[in-house]
Design a protein around this motif. Structure first.
Motif, PDB file in Angstrom:
ATOM      1  N   GLY A   7      -2.079  -2.537  -5.787  1.00 17.08           N
ATOM      2  CA  GLY A   7      -2.802  -3.012  -4.608  1.00 17.08           C
ATOM      3  C   GLY A   7      -2.161  -2.480  -3.352  1.00 17.08           C
ATOM      4  N   SER A   8      -2.634  -1.333  -2.875  1.00 17.74           N
ATOM      5  CA  SER A   8      -2.011  -0.662  -1.730  1.00 17.74           C
ATOM      6  C   SER A   8      -2.832  -0.850  -0.465  1.00 17.74           C
ATOM      7  N   GLY A   9      -3.201  -2.110  -0.187  1.00 18.05           N
ATOM      8  CA  GLY A   9      -3.887  -2.449   1.049  1.00 18.05           C
ATOM      9  C   GLY A   9      -2.888  -2.774   2.134  1.00 18.05           C
ATOM     10  N   LEU A  10      -3.211  -3.734   2.993  1.00 23.23           N
ATOM     11  CA  LEU A  10      -2.332  -4.064   4.117  1.00 23.23           C
ATOM     12  C   LEU A  10      -0.943  -4.486   3.663  1.00 23.23           C
ATOM     13  N   MET A  11      -0.868  -5.485   2.781  1.00 20.51           N
ATOM     14  CA  MET A  11       0.432  -5.987   2.356  1.00 20.51           C
ATOM     15  C   MET A  11       1.136  -5.013   1.425  1.00 20.51           C
ATOM     16  N   GLY A  12       0.454  -4.578   0.379  1.00 20.86           N
ATOM     17  CA  GLY A  12       1.082  -3.675  -0.577  1.00 20.86           C
ATOM     18  C   GLY A  12       1.474  -2.336   0.032  1.00 20.86           C
ATOM     19  N   GLY A  13       0.618  -1.812   0.910  1.00 21.23           N
ATOM     20  CA  GLY A  13       0.924  -0.540   1.548  1.00 21.23           C
ATOM     21  C   GLY A  13       2.153  -0.624   2.440  1.00 21.23           C
ATOM     22  N   LYS A  14       2.250  -1.709   3.204  1.00 22.57           N
ATOM     23  CA  LYS A  14       3.390  -1.852   4.110  1.00 22.57           C
ATOM     24  C   LYS A  14       4.683  -2.153   3.356  1.00 22.57           C
ATOM     25  N   LEU A  15       4.614  -3.065   2.394  1.00 26.53           N
ATOM     26  CA  LEU A  15       5.821  -3.362   1.632  1.00 26.53           C
ATOM     27  C   LEU A  15       6.289  -2.150   0.840  1.00 26.53           C
ATOM     28  N   GLY A  16       5.354  -1.412   0.244  1.00 26.77           N
ATOM     29  CA  GLY A  16       5.728  -0.210  -0.477  1.00 26.77           C
ATOM     30  C   GLY A  16       6.386   0.820   0.426  1.00 26.77           C
ATOM     31  N   THR A  17       5.854   0.968   1.623  1.00 26.11           N
ATOM     32  CA  THR A  17       6.430   1.897   2.599  1.00 26.11           C
ATOM     33  C   THR A  17       7.859   1.499   2.954  1.00 26.11           C
ATOM     34  N   LEU A  18       8.074   0.219   3.206  1.00 23.51           N
ATOM     35  CA  LEU A  18       9.409  -0.245   3.590  1.00 23.51           C
ATOM     36  C   LEU A  18      10.397  -0.111   2.440  1.00 23.51           C
ATOM     37  N   LEU A  19       9.952  -0.406   1.231  1.00 22.66           N
ATOM     38  CA  LEU A  19      10.851  -0.288   0.081  1.00 22.66           C
ATOM     39  C   LEU A  19      11.187   1.168  -0.203  1.00 22.66           C
ATOM     40  N   ALA A  20      10.239   2.072   0.056  1.00 24.70           N
ATOM     41  CA  ALA A  20      10.533   3.505  -0.090  1.00 24.70           C
ATOM     42  C   ALA A  20      11.556   3.930   0.956  1.00 24.70           C
ATOM     43  N   ARG A  21      11.398   3.436   2.169  1.00 25.09           N
ATOM     44  CA  ARG A  21      12.345   3.780   3.234  1.00 25.09           C
ATOM     45  C   ARG A  21      13.712   3.148   3.008  1.00 25.09           C
ATOM     46  N   ALA A  22      13.743   2.099   2.176  1.00 24.92           N
ATOM     47  CA  ALA A  22      15.028   1.480   1.821  1.00 24.92           C
ATOM     48  C   ALA A  22      15.707   2.229   0.674  1.00 24.92           C
ATOM     49  N   GLY A  23      15.031   3.258   0.136  1.00 23.03           N
ATOM     50  CA  GLY A  23      15.663   4.109  -0.862  1.00 23.03           C
ATOM     51  C   GLY A  23      15.131   4.003  -2.269  1.00 23.03           C
ATOM     52  N   HIS A  24      14.121   3.158  -2.496  1.00 25.60           N
ATOM     53  CA  HIS A  24      13.594   2.981  -3.843  1.00 25.60           C
ATOM     54  C   HIS A  24      12.533   4.027  -4.165  1.00 25.60           C
ATOM     55  N   GLU A  25      12.340   4.251  -5.452  1.00 26.15           N
ATOM     56  CA  GLU A  25      11.242   5.094  -5.912  1.00 26.15           C
ATOM     57  C   GLU A  25       9.995   4.218  -5.992  1.00 26.15           C
ATOM     58  N   VAL A  26       8.990   4.541  -5.217  1.00 24.36           N
ATOM     59  CA  VAL A  26       7.791   3.701  -5.107  1.00 24.36           C
ATOM     60  C   VAL A  26       6.569   4.491  -5.551  1.00 24.36           C
ATOM     61  N   VAL A  27       5.743   3.847  -6.382  1.00 24.54           N
ATOM     62  CA  VAL A  27       4.480   4.455  -6.812  1.00 24.54           C
ATOM     63  C   VAL A  27       3.340   3.582  -6.293  1.00 24.54           C
ATOM     64  N   PHE A  28       2.580   4.108  -5.354  1.00 20.87           N
ATOM     65  CA  PHE A  28       1.432   3.396  -4.805  1.00 20.87           C
ATOM     66  C   PHE A  28       0.237   3.560  -5.744  1.00 20.87           C
ATOM     67  N   SER A  29      -0.481   2.464  -5.991  1.00 20.59           N
ATOM     68  CA  SER A  29      -1.692   2.570  -6.809  1.00 20.59           C
ATOM     69  C   SER A  29      -2.715   1.541  -6.358  1.00 20.59           C
ATOM     70  N   TYR A  30      -3.940   1.752  -6.787  1.00 21.51           N
ATOM     71  CA  TYR A  30      -5.058   0.837  -6.584  1.00 21.51           C
ATOM     72  C   TYR A  30      -5.362   0.627  -5.101  1.00 21.51           C
ATOM     73  N   ALA A  31      -6.038   1.600  -4.531  1.00 24.95           N
ATOM     74  CA  ALA A  31      -6.518   1.531  -3.155  1.00 24.95           C
ATOM     75  C   ALA A  31      -7.981   1.957  -3.150  1.00 24.95           C
TER      76      ALA A  31
END
Length: 214
Positions: A7-31
């Motif tokens: 779920g890469s909408g408002l919440m998922g997209g922003k949290l995923g972005t921040l976690l990627a910037r914190a150094g994690h490997e992030v896979v965005f899906s379902y948009a």
């Protein structure tokens, strides 16, 4: 960690972005489109990429579930087997019109999800704060006085992982107890959302309310 975003909408997209910037490997899906997923991955930078729900959950250390309640079954079916996975749910069980909770009082969306996925490890978090404040909190994360964010779950190891993610986004994680506590935090999340989108001062008012409510 490797984190799958369902779920890469408002919440998922922003949290995923921040976690990627914190150094994690992030896979965005379902948009809504593959183009949006590709844009999210590009703008998040770091080790972020786009994929299908199944690709997002394979070999993941944590799965962030951030879809509308009406699409829960669809995205879980696309994700495949989630046995043993840590699932951090920030989805409120809202009706199609987003006017009220369809699960409340004697249960919660997180508890329903746990019954739907009995072999997964569910933690409820991030559903008591509007997505609009997330970037500001992340940018100020090195300050001593951090805003608090509650989470709850039944599996100790999963809660440790969730607390780490909450801290890396910029909040002070507060363990609210077992998963059944979500039946109290989810209505609070609805109130915060109403303040954010209907109040005169928008998300800022909701954010202050949550902080001072501590």
């Amino acid at each position: 960690m490797r984190i799958g975003i369902l779920g890469s909408g408002l919440m998922g997209g922003k949290l995923g972005t921040l976690l990627a910037r914190a150094g994690h490997e992030v896979v965005f899906s379902y948009a809504r489109s593959d183009q949006k997923l590709a844009t999210l991955a590009r703008e998040a930078k770091g080790k972020a990429r786009s994929g299908t729900p199944r690709e997002a959950t394979q070999e993941s250390d944590a799965v962030l579930l951030a879809v509308h309640w009406s699409r829960i079954d669809e995205v879980l079916n696309e994700a495949g087997d989630l046995s043993g996975r840590v699932i951090v749910s920030c989805s409120l069980p809202m009706n199609d019109h987003n006017t009220e909770l369809v699960v409340a009082h004697t249960s919660s969306g997180s508890e329903v999800l746990a019954k739907r996925l009995p072999k997964a490890r569910i933690v409820s978090a991030f559903n008591t704060v509007p997505s609009e404040v997330l970037f500001g909190v992340f940018e100020a994360r090195r300050k001593t006085n951090r805003p608090s964010l509650v989470y709850c779950g039944d599996d100790p190891g999963s809660k440790v992982l969730a607390a780490e993610l909450i801290g890396e986004v910029g909040f002070n994680p507060i363990d609210a107890g077992p998963l059944r506590i979500a039946r109290y935090t989810e209505p609070f999340g609805l109130l915060v959302g109403q303040l954010a989108y209907e109040g005169n001062d928008g998300p800022e008012l909701a954010y202050r309310f949550e902080r001072f409510g501590k």
